[in-house]
Motif scaffolding. Structure first.
Motif, PDB file in Angstrom:
ATOM      1  N   ALA A  80       0.860  -1.184   0.000  1.00 49.31           N
ATOM      2  CA  ALA A  80       0.000   0.000   0.000  1.00 49.31           C
ATOM      3  C   ALA A  80       0.893   1.229   0.000  1.00 49.31           C
ATOM      4  CB  ALA A  80      -0.902  -0.004   1.223  1.00 49.31           C
ATOM      5  N   ARG A  81       0.747   2.047  -1.017  1.00 52.37           N
ATOM      6  CA  ARG A  81       1.522   3.280  -1.105  1.00 52.37           C
ATOM      7  C   ARG A  81       0.618   4.403  -1.591  1.00 52.37           C
ATOM      8  NH1 ARG A  81       4.498   0.398   0.969  1.00 52.37           N
ATOM      9  NH2 ARG A  81       6.759   0.257   0.969  1.00 52.37           N
ATOM     10  N   GLU A  82       0.676   5.504  -0.880  1.00 50.80           N
ATOM     11  CA  GLU A  82      -0.029   6.700  -1.327  1.00 50.80           C
ATOM     12  C   GLU A  82       0.921   7.406  -2.279  1.00 50.80           C
ATOM     13  OE1 GLU A  82      -3.183   7.359   0.283  1.00 50.80           O
ATOM     14  OE2 GLU A  82      -3.386   8.604  -1.499  1.00 50.80           O
ATOM     15  N   PHE A  83       0.587   7.365  -3.561  1.00 48.42           N
ATOM     16  CA  PHE A  83       1.435   8.024  -4.542  1.00 48.42           C
ATOM     17  C   PHE A  83       1.102   9.509  -4.564  1.00 48.42           C
ATOM     18  CE2 PHE A  83       1.610   9.551  -9.037  1.00 48.42           C
ATOM     19  CZ  PHE A  83       2.977   9.770  -9.058  1.00 48.42           C
ATOM     20  N   VAL A  84       2.108  10.332  -4.380  1.00 46.45           N
ATOM     21  CA  VAL A  84       1.927  11.789  -4.383  1.00 46.45           C
ATOM     22  C   VAL A  84       2.686  12.335  -5.588  1.00 46.45           C
ATOM     23  CG1 VAL A  84       2.309  13.925  -3.097  1.00 46.45           C
ATOM     24  CG2 VAL A  84       1.804  11.796  -1.859  1.00 46.45           C
ATOM     25  N   ASN A  85       1.991  13.093  -6.389  1.00 50.45           N
ATOM     26  CA  ASN A  85       2.638  13.639  -7.581  1.00 50.45           C
ATOM     27  C   ASN A  85       3.094  15.070  -7.334  1.00 50.45           C
ATOM     28  OD1 ASN A  85       3.549  14.359 -10.040  1.00 50.45           O
ATOM     29  ND2 ASN A  85       1.587  14.164 -11.115  1.00 50.45           N
ATOM     30  N   SER A  86       4.388  15.236  -7.135  1.00 49.15           N
ATOM     31  CA  SER A  86       4.943  16.576  -6.965  1.00 49.15           C
ATOM     32  C   SER A  86       5.690  17.020  -8.210  1.00 49.15           C
ATOM     33  CB  SER A  86       5.873  16.614  -5.745  1.00 49.15           C
ATOM     34  OG  SER A  86       5.139  16.359  -4.570  1.00 49.15           O
ATOM     35  N   LEU A  87       5.346  16.426  -9.337  1.00 46.33           N
ATOM     36  CA  LEU A  87       5.939  16.843 -10.611  1.00 46.33           C
ATOM     37  C   LEU A  87       5.077  17.948 -11.215  1.00 46.33           C
ATOM     38  CD1 LEU A  87       6.500  13.297 -12.161  1.00 46.33           C
ATOM     39  CD2 LEU A  87       8.215  14.715 -11.012  1.00 46.33           C
ATOM     40  N   SER A  88       5.554  18.478 -12.337  1.00 48.97           N
ATOM     41  CA  SER A  88       4.806  19.535 -13.022  1.00 48.97           C
ATOM     42  C   SER A  88       3.866  18.964 -14.074  1.00 48.97           C
ATOM     43  CB  SER A  88       5.804  20.489 -13.675  1.00 48.97           C
ATOM     44  OG  SER A  88       6.682  19.731 -14.499  1.00 48.97           O
ATOM     45  N   GLN A  89       3.795  17.636 -14.197  1.00 52.57           N
ATOM     46  CA  GLN A  89       2.901  17.019 -15.170  1.00 52.57           C
ATOM     47  C   GLN A  89       2.248  15.780 -14.563  1.00 52.57           C
ATOM     48  OE1 GLN A  89       5.670  14.271 -17.920  1.00 52.57           O
ATOM     49  NE2 GLN A  89       6.117  16.430 -18.250  1.00 52.57           N
ATOM     50  N   GLY A  90       1.148  15.330 -15.169  1.00 56.72           N
ATOM     51  CA  GLY A  90       0.416  14.184 -14.657  1.00 56.72           C
ATOM     52  C   GLY A  90       1.276  12.926 -14.653  1.00 56.72           C
ATOM     53  N   SER A  91       0.993  12.008 -13.712  1.00 55.88           N
ATOM     54  CA  SER A  91       1.774  10.779 -13.635  1.00 55.88           C
ATOM     55  C   SER A  91       0.912   9.670 -13.039  1.00 55.88           C
ATOM     56  CB  SER A  91       3.055  11.006 -12.822  1.00 55.88           C
ATOM     57  OG  SER A  91       3.947   9.933 -13.002  1.00 55.88           O
ATOM     58  N   SER A  92       1.542   8.512 -12.834  1.00 58.72           N
ATOM     59  CA  SER A  92       0.866   7.353 -12.251  1.00 58.72           C
ATOM     60  C   SER A  92       1.953   6.371 -11.848  1.00 58.72           C
ATOM     61  CB  SER A  92      -0.062   6.688 -13.280  1.00 58.72           C
ATOM     62  OG  SER A  92       0.702   5.990 -14.249  1.00 58.72           O
ATOM     63  N   VAL A  93       1.561   5.287 -11.195  1.00 61.87           N
ATOM     64  CA  VAL A  93       2.528   4.221 -10.920  1.00 61.87           C
ATOM     65  C   VAL A  93       1.985   2.912 -11.475  1.00 61.87           C
ATOM     66  CG1 VAL A  93       3.972   3.057  -9.211  1.00 61.87           C
ATOM     67  CG2 VAL A  93       3.137   5.372  -8.748  1.00 61.87           C
ATOM     68  N   HIS A  94       2.804   2.274 -12.304  1.00 61.61           N
ATOM     69  CA  HIS A  94       2.507   0.937 -12.808  1.00 61.61           C
ATOM     70  C   HIS A  94       3.460  -0.032 -12.129  1.00 61.61           C
ATOM     71  CE1 HIS A  94       1.941  -2.519 -15.320  1.00 61.61           C
ATOM     72  NE2 HIS A  94       3.143  -2.424 -15.860  1.00 61.61           N
ATOM     73  N   TRP A  95       2.919  -1.164 -11.717  1.00 61.13           N
ATOM     74  CA  TRP A  95       3.694  -2.162 -10.964  1.00 61.13           C
ATOM     75  C   TRP A  95       4.030  -3.262 -11.956  1.00 61.13           C
ATOM     76  CZ3 TRP A  95       4.537   0.091  -6.361  1.00 61.13           C
ATOM     77  CH2 TRP A  95       3.673   1.135  -6.019  1.00 61.13           C
ATOM     78  N   HIS A  96       5.189  -3.141 -12.556  1.00 64.36           N
ATOM     79  CA  HIS A  96       5.495  -3.943 -13.737  1.00 64.36           C
ATOM     80  C   HIS A  96       5.685  -5.425 -13.425  1.00 64.36           C
ATOM     81  CE1 HIS A  96       7.208  -4.452 -17.869  1.00 64.36           C
ATOM     82  NE2 HIS A  96       7.488  -5.596 -17.277  1.00 64.36           N
ATOM     83  N   GLY A  97       4.841  -6.235 -14.069  1.00 62.91           N
ATOM     84  CA  GLY A  97       5.034  -7.683 -14.058  1.00 62.91           C
ATOM     85  C   GLY A  97       4.341  -8.406 -12.920  1.00 62.91           C
ATOM     86  N   ILE A  98       3.866  -7.667 -11.942  1.00 66.06           N
ATOM     87  CA  ILE A  98       3.234  -8.349 -10.828  1.00 66.06           C
ATOM     88  C   ILE A  98       1.742  -8.493 -11.139  1.00 66.06           C
ATOM     89  CG2 ILE A  98       2.894  -6.237  -9.431  1.00 66.06           C
ATOM     90  CD1 ILE A  98       4.095  -9.486  -7.892  1.00 66.06           C
ATOM     91  N   ARG A  99       1.206  -9.677 -10.893  1.00 64.96           N
ATOM     92  CA  ARG A  99      -0.179  -9.985 -11.282  1.00 64.96           C
ATOM     93  C   ARG A  99      -1.138  -9.474 -10.205  1.00 64.96           C
ATOM     94  NH1 ARG A  99      -1.351 -15.419 -11.894  1.00 64.96           N
ATOM     95  NH2 ARG A  99       0.048 -15.928 -10.181  1.00 64.96           N
TER      96      ARG A  99
END
Ligand code: C2O
Ligand code: CU
Length: 467
Positions: A80-99
């Motif tokens: 469980a992670r609260e992703f916080v976007n402090s960049l100047s553009q939109g983002s997301s987190v993809h968890w590569h390869g884990i089902r």
């Protein structure tokens, strides 16, 4: 435990004023679930990715560093992670390869909207498989990952193999200017229509080639991850002997001798090796290609761990990936890869409209899957849950592609029906055809794309639907 937006903003503000030492921690394990969820913040940072003497580089990283924190849990645990976007553009987190469940997959434009600057999103899922995985943004990845946004997600086996050290090597390929700044040549037509953004500086874990102190007959697990935008690494080791035990996170049925170490973008390779270089000598991980091999890591042998090598390691325990059904009755679909420089593609459909290649180039689209450039409105296929699916990937281009299917691990099926190892990313060489098969056991909308990030951006993506 859900937290409200107000509490979340309070938490992220607090994180921003923590001392650097707290933010810079490199290993996090899942805390007591009754505690506040940990955050993962995408933001700018500065670090020395080149040797001393060169300037530091301004990067974008999770928690401000490239790579971001190692997220490490036991098999079957919750992340469980609260992703916080402090960049100047939109983002997301993809968890590569884990089902994992589809709505946590992090694909902007398919499973979620971009997390806007200043906003946050809770990612919360259970990891069914042990192995070496990683995380990265899935929005403007060709820029965000080139700037340093990526990190390792390690899921430990219930009983991990017997090794003395467990090292994670995230291998990146940066394109830097003469002053070690990130070259801002994003979106260059030459890269998008050819082999992608290839860099001029390779790092392991965001650092220049480094020395690692080891001992004779010491046993190491090396988790190699290609986090580069588009470079295919051809690696080799010396002074280290052992076996490959896993690919793309999934254990091999039988460990195999280390032979060709070709690792395409997004692919992983887990090795278990023993230090065989003599005391006072050194081993190395190196990169082939060019006039001479380039050393990426040195293993300096100081002392002896044990008088002789340990016995050959057993296979890692298999993960609960469903076995393929009868291939003769599998649902089959073809996926034709077209386009790129020196290709034959004359036209493709974009947003439902046919365009010729000049018109495609004018909007930065150079590649197509089954005649469509960019995200198609309808999926490549609709599968019923539990069905065995076969996709024939036909590469009719002059370039290699690293085809990545979200949500599933597949096996390449040889012409004789032989089944290859489980993988989530297949390197399909130019003019090559690779047939893959998997069980569509996980409902949702799953992306299927070339993991050479400039190719994704320039048209090479589609999706499948599992009902
Ligand atoms: Cu590494 Cu579409 O992902
Ligand atoms: Cu590609």
């Amino acid at each position: 435990m859900l937290i409200t937006r107000r509490r979340l903003l309070a938490t992220s503000a607090a994180v921003a004023v923590l001392p650097k030492s707290a933010i810079g921690q490199t290993t996090q394990t899942l805390a007591d679930p009754t505690q506040t969820t940990q955050t993962l913040t995408a933001k700018e940072g500065v670090q020395q990715i080149t040797p001393e003497g060169y300037p530091e580089t301004s990067i974008w990283g999770y928690d401000g560093s490239a790579p971001g924190p190692v997220i490490r849990v036991k098999q079957g645990a919750r992340v469980a992670r609260e992703f916080v976007n402090s960049l100047s553009q939109g983002s997301s987190v993809h968890w590569h390869g884990i089902r994992i469940v589809n709505d946590m997959d992090g694909v902007v434009g398919l499973t979620q909207d971009a997390v806007a600057p200043g906003q946050a999103k809770l990612y919360d899922f259970v990891v069914p498989d042990a192995g070496t995985y990683w995380y990265h943004p899935h929005n403007r990845a060709w820029e965000q990952m080139a700037r340093g946004l990526y990190g390792a997600l390690i899921v430990d086996e219930a009983t991990p193999p017997d090794v003395d050290r467990d090292d994670i090597f995230l291998i990146d390929d940066w394109r830097l200017t003469q002053t070690a700044a990130i070259d801002e040549s994003f979106g260059r037509a030459m890269d998008w229509s050819h082999g992608g953004r290839i860099g001029n500086w390779v790092t392991i874990n965001g650092k220049p080639p480094a020395d690692h102190a080891v001992k004779l007959n010491q046993r190491l697990r090396l988790r190699l991850v290609n986090v580069a935008n588009s470079r295919i690494f051809e690696l080799g080791v010396e002074g280290l002997e052992g076996v490959v035990v896993a690919l793309d996170g999934q254990p091999l049925d039988e460990p195999v001798a280390i032979d060709q170490m070709v690792i395409a973008p997004a692919q992983r390779m887990d090795l278990i090796v023993d230090v065989t270089a003599p005391v006072g000598g050194q081993g190395a991980l190196f990169m082939r290609g060019g006039a001479q091999n380039v050393q990426l890591a040195r293993f300096v042998v100081e002392g002896t761990a044990r008088p002789a090598r340990m016995s050959t390691p057993p296979a890692l325990p298999a993960n609960p990936v469903p076995t393929l059904g009868a291939l003769a009755s599998a649902r089959r679909v073809d996926m034709l890869l077209e386009g790129g420089a020196m290709g034959q593609m004359r036209a493709a459909i974009v947003d439902g409209e046919q365009r010729d290649s000049r018109s495609l180039a004018s909007i930065g689209q150079y590649w197509a899957l089954n005649g469509v450039a960019g995200m198609p409105e309808t999926p490549l296929l609709v599968a019923e849950r539990g069905e065995t699916i076969m996709i024939r990937i036909i590469n009719d281009t002059a370039f290699a592609h690293a085809m990545h299917l979200h949500g599933f691990h597949f096996r390449a099926i040889g012409p004789d029906g032989a089944q290859g190892p489980l993988r989530d990313t297949a390197l399909v060489e130019r003019e090559e055809t690779v047939e893959i098969a998997f069980v569509a056991d996980n409902p949702g909308d799953w992306l299927f794309h070339c993991h050479m990030l400039e190719h994704t951006a320039a048209g090479m993506l589609t999706w499948i639907k599992v009902t």
